[in-house]
Scaffold this active site. Structure first.
Site, mmCIF file in Angstrom:
data_model
loop_
_atom_site.group_PDB
_atom_site.id
_atom_site.type_symbol
_atom_site.label_atom_id
_atom_site.label_comp_id
_atom_site.label_asym_id
_atom_site.label_seq_id
_atom_site.Cartn_x
_atom_site.Cartn_y
_atom_site.Cartn_z
ATOM 1 N N ARG A 1 74.373 -29.264 74.951
ATOM 2 C CA ARG A 1 73.930 -30.536 75.548
ATOM 3 C C ARG A 1 73.193 -31.389 74.533
ATOM 4 O O ARG A 1 73.295 -32.624 74.558
ATOM 5 C CB ARG A 1 73.037 -30.260 76.754
ATOM 6 N N GLU B 1 82.720 -11.306 91.287
ATOM 7 C CA GLU B 1 82.065 -9.999 91.121
ATOM 8 C C GLU B 1 81.670 -9.425 92.475
ATOM 9 O O GLU B 1 81.254 -10.170 93.352
ATOM 10 C CB GLU B 1 80.809 -10.164 90.247
ATOM 11 N N GLY C 1 71.728 -21.935 73.109
ATOM 12 C CA GLY C 1 70.360 -21.523 73.355
ATOM 13 C C GLY C 1 70.028 -20.315 72.498
ATOM 14 O O GLY C 1 70.689 -20.043 71.482
ATOM 15 N N ARG C 2 69.034 -19.546 72.924
ATOM 16 C CA ARG C 2 68.587 -18.439 72.093
ATOM 17 C C ARG C 2 69.642 -17.352 71.934
ATOM 18 O O ARG C 2 69.788 -16.762 70.857
ATOM 19 C CB ARG C 2 67.288 -17.868 72.672
ATOM 20 N N ILE C 3 70.412 -17.073 72.998
ATOM 21 C CA ILE C 3 71.462 -16.062 72.885
ATOM 22 C C ILE C 3 72.579 -16.562 71.973
ATOM 23 O O ILE C 3 73.042 -15.842 71.085
ATOM 24 C CB ILE C 3 72.009 -15.681 74.266
ATOM 25 N N ARG D 1 78.424 -16.553 82.545
ATOM 26 C CA ARG D 1 78.613 -16.587 83.986
ATOM 27 C C ARG D 1 80.095 -16.754 84.296
ATOM 28 O O ARG D 1 80.806 -17.522 83.650
ATOM 29 C CB ARG D 1 77.826 -17.748 84.615
ATOM 30 N N GLY E 1 75.442 -7.112 80.155
ATOM 31 C CA GLY E 1 74.854 -7.758 78.988
ATOM 32 C C GLY E 1 73.485 -7.240 78.616
ATOM 33 O O GLY E 1 73.161 -7.100 77.435
ATOM 34 N N HIS F 1 79.374 -6.603 83.914
ATOM 35 C CA HIS F 1 78.140 -7.400 83.854
ATOM 36 C C HIS F 1 76.993 -6.551 83.286
ATOM 37 O O HIS F 1 75.967 -6.342 83.927
ATOM 38 C CB HIS F 1 77.776 -7.938 85.236
#
Length: 321
Positions: free
Chosen positions: A179, A269, A157-159, A240, A289, A287
């Site tokens: 996908r 977490e 995706g974009r990241i 994740r 990011g 976490h």
């Protein structure tokens, strides 16, 4: 006409909520430091609110059934696995997320972890703090160059695409699995090659995870995967925690099936496994990011705009259900 009542759950920047406050009545609720108590507080009060911005608290069927007046849920981040989006849709509640603000900082963290893993920053830092100044002339004390190495990206995706741009600029080869294969123009711009999952995990020197948390991606990185990876490969996870089987990861690290890991997210977490804490070839961050000053302002603004556009213009931005 009365203003819509909005409940804000999470550490949003107050200075980013100015426009939303002009249109809606805002209540700043618990931020999640006491999970059980905070959830009960929300259950006791959510019925009076028309909209909610939520960071990590779980919005399941119980919460949605209690929220009798709720019309929109905006997540405070790109992930929405903590919200039952389908049940919300059944109850005519719109769910929106914040994909734009987290893009750059999360990609930057992934790049940081690739470089820190290659140059063994955790190991060097730890030994210096223990009073040992390593001899860098010794082969076993040296790190790795990333130029010419293969970056495997799971989830383009974009990241993932931004990470690919960084990697290309640093002379890495980029392969990816997604996908759906990207448009050939995007592949050309990124100089990225689409491969199947098996080829991805077998050929990656650095395997960077950018897939969402779904039933299909749960423990997608497992014991079988680690056995197929190069024993010189590093796993990077800023997506994740549920994507990686923690037991399998610990076993792979102990048995030298992979060279190391860099983790911003964890299955349990906020309590990373002690075995990981003690390993010098594991880099961990809590976490973070999207945890830059600019990103958190932009993220707060994006979440607020999701709600603002819904009540002001009748149209939700970034709707996902």
């Amino acid at each position: 006409m009365s203003k819509a009542k909005i409940l804000v759950l999470g550490g949003l920047r107050d200075d980013a909520l100015t426009d939303l406050k002009e249109v809606c009545d805002i209540t700043i609720g618990p931020v999640g430091h006491r999970p059980d108590d905070d959830r009960q507080w929300v259950l006791d009060h959510i019925a009076e609110y028309d909209g909610v911005i939520v960071a990590k608290m779980i919005f399941d069927k119980q919460m949605i059934d209690t929220a009798k007046n709720l019309k929109i849920i905006s997540t405070y981040g790109v992930g929405f696995d903590h919200v039952d989006t389908e049940y919300a849709k059944e109850n005519e509640i719109v769910v929106s997320n914040c994909p734009e603000s987290v893009l750059r900082p999360t990609a930057e963290l992934a790049l940081t972890m690739i470089l820190a893993s290659a140059r063994r920053i955790r190991y060097y830092d730890h030994t210096l703090r223990e009073g040992v100044f390593l001899n860098a002339d010794e082969y076993d004390n040296q790190g790795y160059s990333i130029e010419g190495k293969t970056l495997g990206i799971l989830g383009m995706g974009r990241i993932g695409q931004q990470v690919a741009r960084f990697a290309k600029a640093l002379g890495m080869k980029v392969i990816y699995h997604n996908r759906h294969q990207l448009d050939e123009k995007i592949e050309a711009e990124l100089d990225a090659k689409y491969v199947d999952f098996d080829e991805l995990i077998k050929n990656a020197d650095f395997l960077s995870l950018h897939a969402p948390a779904t039933d299909e991606t749960y423990h997608i990185i497992n014991a079988d995967v680690f056995k197929q990876m190069k024993d010189t490969a590093f796993l990077i996870n800023v997506a994740r925690g549920s994507l990686v089987d923690s037991d399998a990861l610990i076993s792979a690290l102990k048995n030298d099936e992979i060279a190391g890991a860099a983790l911003d997210v964890f299955e349990n977490e906020p309590h990373p496994r002690q075995e990981l804490v003690e390993m010098d070839n594991v880099i961990m961050t809590p976490h973070v990011g999207s945890a830059t000053h600019v990103a958190r302002f932009n993220l707060s603004k994006e979440a607020a705009n999701n709600v603002l556009s819904f009540f002001k213009d009748g149209k939700a931005i970034n709707q996902i259900n």
